[in-house]
Scaffold this motif. Structure first.
Motif, short mmCIF file in Angstrom:
data_model
loop_
_atom_site.label_atom_id
_atom_site.label_comp_id
_atom_site.label_asym_id
_atom_site.label_seq_id
_atom_site.Cartn_x
_atom_site.Cartn_y
_atom_site.Cartn_z
N ASP A 12 2.96 1.65 -20.25
CA ASP A 12 1.99 0.83 -20.99
C ASP A 12 1.63 -0.42 -20.20
O ASP A 12 1.62 -1.52 -20.74
CB ASP A 12 2.58 0.40 -22.33
N THR A 13 1.37 -0.27 -18.93
CA THR A 13 1.12 -1.41 -18.06
C THR A 13 -0.18 -1.20 -17.29
O THR A 13 -0.68 -0.08 -17.21
CB THR A 13 2.26 -1.55 -17.03
N PRO A 14 -0.72 -2.27 -16.71
CA PRO A 14 -1.90 -2.10 -15.86
C PRO A 14 -1.52 -1.39 -14.56
O PRO A 14 -0.35 -1.39 -14.16
CB PRO A 14 -2.35 -3.53 -15.56
N GLY A 15 -2.51 -0.79 -13.94
CA GLY A 15 -2.25 -0.14 -12.67
C GLY A 15 -3.44 0.65 -12.18
O GLY A 15 -4.53 0.59 -12.74
N VAL A 16 -3.19 1.39 -11.13
CA VAL A 16 -4.20 2.23 -10.48
C VAL A 16 -3.69 3.66 -10.49
O VAL A 16 -2.50 3.90 -10.28
CB VAL A 16 -4.44 1.74 -9.03
N TYR A 17 -4.59 4.60 -10.73
CA TYR A 17 -4.22 6.02 -10.70
C TYR A 17 -5.07 6.74 -9.66
O TYR A 17 -6.20 6.37 -9.39
CB TYR A 17 -4.37 6.66 -12.08
N ILE A 18 -4.46 7.75 -9.07
CA ILE A 18 -5.12 8.53 -8.01
C ILE A 18 -5.06 10.01 -8.41
O ILE A 18 -3.97 10.54 -8.62
CB ILE A 18 -4.41 8.33 -6.66
#
Length: 111
Positions: A12-18
């Protein structure tokens, strides 16, 4: 680990997905304020725009990187395409006959 298992473990955190295809090639990079909500959204059984559905149909795996803030996620997202050799200004289309994502200027480009 399957995509379904990975979806259960999203934080449940901010981030980047690939997103990657079956060959491991990067097909999409995105950012999220809440990774769990954003990434799961792609795999829900709901109607999506044609381009999004075509991308999702080609996703074989995904990975993510957690960031402290949404601003950090934005900075990271903007740097990944250059590293992954993804064009930043490429206009993409979906081929009507195959449903594959193509470069609008060069339909023979392999994504």
């Amino acid at each position: 680990m399957s995509i379904e298992d990975k979806l259960k473990d999203l934080p449940d955190t901010p981030g980047v997905y690939i997103m990657r295809d079956a060959t491991g090639k990067v097909i999409y990079v995105g950012k999220a304020v809440v990774l769990k909500n954003r990434v799961r959204q792609y795999f829900r059984n709901t109607e999506k725009p044609v381009k999004v559905q075509a991308m999702v149909d080609n996703v074989a795996d995904f990975e993510y990187m957690i960031t402290r803030t949404e601003k950090d996620a934005l900075a990271l997202e903007n740097g990944i395409p250059a590293v992954a050799k993804l064009p930043l200004d490429r206009a993409l289309t979906v081929a009507a006959d195959t449903g594959k994502i193509e470069d609008a200027k060069n339909p023979l480009t392999d994504f």
